[in-house]
Motif scaffolding. Sequence first.
Motif, PDB file in Angstrom:
ATOM      1  N   LYS A 141     -42.863 -16.435 -23.781  1.00  0.00           N
ATOM      2  CA  LYS A 141     -41.807 -17.245 -23.915  1.00  0.00           C
ATOM      3  C   LYS A 141     -42.344 -18.245 -25.492  1.00  0.00           C
ATOM      4  CE  LYS A 141     -39.991 -17.409 -19.257  1.00  0.00           C
ATOM      5  NZ  LYS A 141     -40.002 -18.408 -17.992  1.00  0.00           N
ATOM      6  N   ALA A 142     -43.559 -18.764 -24.989  1.00  0.00           N
ATOM      7  CA  ALA A 142     -44.096 -19.141 -26.574  1.00  0.00           C
ATOM      8  C   ALA A 142     -43.929 -19.173 -27.584  1.00  0.00           C
ATOM      9  CB  ALA A 142     -45.005 -19.969 -26.174  1.00  0.00           C
ATOM     10  N   GLU A 143     -44.281 -17.746 -27.779  1.00  0.00           N
ATOM     11  CA  GLU A 143     -43.716 -17.027 -28.549  1.00  0.00           C
ATOM     12  C   GLU A 143     -42.514 -16.708 -29.644  1.00  0.00           C
ATOM     13  OE1 GLU A 143     -44.421 -14.111 -32.014  1.00  0.00           O
ATOM     14  OE2 GLU A 143     -45.819 -16.074 -31.253  1.00  0.00           O
ATOM     15  N   GLN A 144     -41.223 -16.297 -28.430  1.00  0.00           N
ATOM     16  CA  GLN A 144     -40.378 -16.404 -28.818  1.00  0.00           C
ATOM     17  C   GLN A 144     -39.572 -18.360 -29.423  1.00  0.00           C
ATOM     18  OE1 GLN A 144     -38.734 -15.620 -24.780  1.00  0.00           O
ATOM     19  NE2 GLN A 144     -38.844 -13.448 -25.150  1.00  0.00           N
ATOM     20  N   ALA A 145     -40.286 -18.729 -28.939  1.00  0.00           N
ATOM     21  CA  ALA A 145     -39.633 -20.710 -28.915  1.00  0.00           C
ATOM     22  C   ALA A 145     -40.796 -20.682 -30.389  1.00  0.00           C
ATOM     23  CB  ALA A 145     -40.374 -21.343 -28.644  1.00  0.00           C
ATOM     24  N   ARG A 146     -41.971 -20.446 -30.845  1.00  0.00           N
ATOM     25  CA  ARG A 146     -42.038 -20.499 -32.405  1.00  0.00           C
ATOM     26  C   ARG A 146     -41.347 -19.502 -33.218  1.00  0.00           C
ATOM     27  NH1 ARG A 146     -45.856 -17.610 -35.900  1.00  0.00           N
ATOM     28  NH2 ARG A 146     -45.288 -14.887 -35.324  1.00  0.00           N
ATOM     29  N   GLN A 147     -41.373 -18.221 -32.981  1.00  0.00           N
ATOM     30  CA  GLN A 147     -40.308 -17.463 -33.897  1.00  0.00           C
ATOM     31  C   GLN A 147     -39.103 -17.900 -34.199  1.00  0.00           C
ATOM     32  OE1 GLN A 147     -39.845 -13.945 -32.055  1.00  0.00           O
ATOM     33  NE2 GLN A 147     -41.726 -13.223 -32.837  1.00  0.00           N
ATOM     34  N   LEU A 148     -38.562 -19.035 -33.535  1.00  0.00           N
ATOM     35  CA  LEU A 148     -37.069 -19.251 -33.761  1.00  0.00           C
ATOM     36  C   LEU A 148     -37.282 -21.068 -34.636  1.00  0.00           C
ATOM     37  CD1 LEU A 148     -35.391 -18.574 -30.190  1.00  0.00           C
ATOM     38  CD2 LEU A 148     -34.663 -18.053 -32.482  1.00  0.00           C
ATOM     39  N   GLY A 149     -38.702 -21.454 -34.485  1.00  0.00           N
ATOM     40  CA  GLY A 149     -38.725 -22.579 -34.736  1.00  0.00           C
ATOM     41  C   GLY A 149     -38.884 -24.008 -33.727  1.00  0.00           C
ATOM     42  N   GLN A 150     -38.768 -23.394 -32.551  1.00  0.00           N
ATOM     43  CA  GLN A 150     -38.839 -23.991 -31.504  1.00  0.00           C
ATOM     44  C   GLN A 150     -40.291 -24.991 -31.232  1.00  0.00           C
ATOM     45  OE1 GLN A 150     -36.224 -22.122 -28.613  1.00  0.00           O
ATOM     46  NE2 GLN A 150     -34.070 -22.453 -30.055  1.00  0.00           N
ATOM     47  N   TRP A 151     -40.858 -26.114 -32.078  1.00  0.00           N
ATOM     48  CA  TRP A 151     -42.095 -25.931 -31.713  1.00  0.00           C
ATOM     49  C   TRP A 151     -42.379 -26.876 -30.404  1.00  0.00           C
ATOM     50  CZ3 TRP A 151     -45.330 -22.960 -34.307  1.00  0.00           C
ATOM     51  CH2 TRP A 151     -44.647 -22.644 -35.436  1.00  0.00           C
ATOM     52  N   SER A 152     -41.361 -27.501 -30.049  1.00  0.00           N
ATOM     53  CA  SER A 152     -41.634 -28.465 -28.587  1.00  0.00           C
ATOM     54  C   SER A 152     -41.410 -28.011 -27.459  1.00  0.00           C
ATOM     55  CB  SER A 152     -40.304 -30.548 -28.509  1.00  0.00           C
ATOM     56  OG  SER A 152     -39.267 -29.063 -28.469  1.00  0.00           O
ATOM     57  N   ALA A 153     -40.354 -26.882 -27.735  1.00  0.00           N
ATOM     58  CA  ALA A 153     -40.349 -25.577 -26.614  1.00  0.00           C
ATOM     59  C   ALA A 153     -41.623 -24.421 -26.297  1.00  0.00           C
ATOM     60  CB  ALA A 153     -39.758 -24.509 -26.879  1.00  0.00           C
ATOM     61  N   ALA A 154     -42.064 -24.241 -27.464  1.00  0.00           N
ATOM     62  CA  ALA A 154     -43.373 -23.510 -27.704  1.00  0.00           C
ATOM     63  C   ALA A 154     -44.611 -24.866 -26.784  1.00  0.00           C
ATOM     64  CB  ALA A 154     -43.876 -23.557 -28.401  1.00  0.00           C
ATOM     65  N   LEU A 155     -44.624 -25.833 -27.155  1.00  0.00           N
ATOM     66  CA  LEU A 155     -45.715 -26.591 -26.425  1.00  0.00           C
ATOM     67  C   LEU A 155     -45.158 -26.697 -25.174  1.00  0.00           C
ATOM     68  CD1 LEU A 155     -46.662 -29.481 -29.421  1.00  0.00           C
ATOM     69  CD2 LEU A 155     -48.208 -27.703 -27.876  1.00  0.00           C
ATOM     70  N   THR A 156     -43.912 -26.750 -24.394  1.00  0.00           N
ATOM     71  CA  THR A 156     -43.681 -27.227 -23.286  1.00  0.00           C
ATOM     72  C   THR A 156     -44.527 -25.946 -22.429  1.00  0.00           C
ATOM     73  OG1 THR A 156     -41.438 -28.402 -24.178  1.00  0.00           O
ATOM     74  CG2 THR A 156     -41.690 -27.389 -21.388  1.00  0.00           C
ATOM     75  N   TYR A 157     -44.031 -24.451 -23.316  1.00  0.00           N
ATOM     76  CA  TYR A 157     -44.174 -23.508 -22.471  1.00  0.00           C
ATOM     77  C   TYR A 157     -46.044 -23.309 -21.788  1.00  0.00           C
ATOM     78  CZ  TYR A 157     -39.827 -21.545 -22.200  1.00  0.00           C
ATOM     79  OH  TYR A 157     -38.410 -21.697 -22.578  1.00  0.00           O
ATOM     80  N   LEU A 158     -46.911 -23.623 -23.380  1.00  0.00           N
ATOM     81  CA  LEU A 158     -48.224 -23.948 -23.257  1.00  0.00           C
ATOM     82  C   LEU A 158     -48.368 -24.587 -22.222  1.00  0.00           C
ATOM     83  CD1 LEU A 158     -48.958 -23.123 -26.775  1.00  0.00           C
ATOM     84  CD2 LEU A 158     -49.008 -21.305 -25.244  1.00  0.00           C
ATOM     85  N   ASP A 159     -47.888 -25.821 -22.281  1.00  0.00           N
ATOM     86  CA  ASP A 159     -48.752 -27.071 -21.335  1.00  0.00           C
ATOM     87  C   ASP A 159     -48.434 -26.424 -20.092  1.00  0.00           C
ATOM     88  OD1 ASP A 159     -48.811 -29.212 -22.877  1.00  0.00           O
ATOM     89  OD2 ASP A 159     -47.339 -30.030 -22.903  1.00  0.00           O
ATOM     90  N   GLN A 160     -47.374 -25.382 -19.813  1.00  0.00           N
ATOM     91  CA  GLN A 160     -47.103 -24.831 -17.926  1.00  0.00           C
ATOM     92  C   GLN A 160     -48.539 -24.019 -18.154  1.00  0.00           C
ATOM     93  OE1 GLN A 160     -42.854 -23.670 -18.177  1.00  0.00           O
ATOM     94  NE2 GLN A 160     -41.881 -25.102 -18.361  1.00  0.00           N
ATOM     95  N   ALA A 161     -48.665 -22.843 -18.891  1.00  0.00           N
ATOM     96  CA  ALA A 161     -49.812 -22.384 -19.033  1.00  0.00           C
ATOM     97  C   ALA A 161     -50.821 -22.846 -18.048  1.00  0.00           C
ATOM     98  CB  ALA A 161     -49.767 -21.242 -20.521  1.00  0.00           C
ATOM     99  N   ARG A 162     -51.067 -24.510 -19.124  1.00  0.00           N
ATOM    100  CA  ARG A 162     -52.426 -24.702 -19.215  1.00  0.00           C
ATOM    101  C   ARG A 162     -52.547 -25.508 -17.288  1.00  0.00           C
ATOM    102  NH1 ARG A 162     -54.199 -29.558 -22.533  1.00  0.00           N
ATOM    103  NH2 ARG A 162     -52.739 -30.939 -21.044  1.00  0.00           N
ATOM    104  N   GLN A 163     -51.258 -25.621 -16.784  1.00  0.00           N
ATOM    105  CA  GLN A 163     -51.361 -26.362 -15.469  1.00  0.00           C
ATOM    106  C   GLN A 163     -51.614 -25.296 -14.349  1.00  0.00           C
ATOM    107  OE1 GLN A 163     -47.633 -27.682 -15.126  1.00  0.00           O
ATOM    108  NE2 GLN A 163     -47.770 -29.558 -16.257  1.00  0.00           N
ATOM    109  N   ILE A 164     -51.257 -23.802 -14.884  1.00  0.00           N
ATOM    110  CA  ILE A 164     -51.718 -22.736 -14.033  1.00  0.00           C
ATOM    111  C   ILE A 164     -53.504 -22.839 -14.144  1.00  0.00           C
ATOM    112  CG2 ILE A 164     -51.681 -19.945 -13.757  1.00  0.00           C
ATOM    113  CD1 ILE A 164     -48.332 -20.316 -14.914  1.00  0.00           C
ATOM    114  N   GLN A 165     -53.645 -22.142 -15.387  1.00  0.00           N
ATOM    115  CA  GLN A 165     -54.587 -22.675 -15.809  1.00  0.00           C
ATOM    116  C   GLN A 165     -55.380 -23.665 -16.968  1.00  0.00           C
ATOM    117  OE1 GLN A 165     -54.992 -18.080 -17.677  1.00  0.00           O
ATOM    118  NE2 GLN A 165     -56.019 -17.652 -15.700  1.00  0.00           N
TER     119      GLN A 165
END
Length: 134
Positions: free
Chosen positions: A60-84
Motif C-alpha cells: 500500500k505504501a508503494e502504491q501511495a509512493r507511485q501516486l506521489g501521496q507521501w503522507s499516505a505512504a508514511l501512514t502505511y509505514l507507521d502502521q507497519a511499525r506498530q506491528i513490528q
Amino acid sequence: MARLVILMAMIAVLAGCSSAVVKPEQMPMTVSSLPTWDNGRLGSLAEGENHPAVQSLFQKAEQARQLGQWSAALTYLDQARQIQPRNPAVLYRQAWVCLQVGDARRAQQLLQRAKVFAAGDSNFLRRIDALLVE
C-alpha cells in the motif's frame, strides 16, 4: 463434577489444536528485506520478505509512493511499525520517505533506531549508513 471433567477434557483437546505462531519480532531480517536502488532511486517499497501484514502495508505504501501521496505512504509505514516496532526494514523505508518529503531530522532518527535493531548484520548496517549519508 461430571461437567467439570467434560469441560477440562474439552479444554485439553482445544489446547492440542492450537499451532505455534511466529511473532512478528521473530521474523528474520536480512538485506533482502530492503528495497533495491536503481540509478540512485529507491526501488519498490514492497520488496523483500516480511511478515504478511507488514508486506501488505508495504504494498500500500508503494502504491501511495507511485501516486506521489507521501503522507499516505508514511501512514502505511507507521502502521507497519506498530506491528513490528523493532523491524529495521520498516524504519529504513520510513526514513527514505521522510527524506523525500524533506524531513531529514526524522529520517536520521529513524535510521539511528534501525541501526540499533539491525546490529550484527553488517550488510544491513552498510545500507542504513548509505542512506544516512544522504
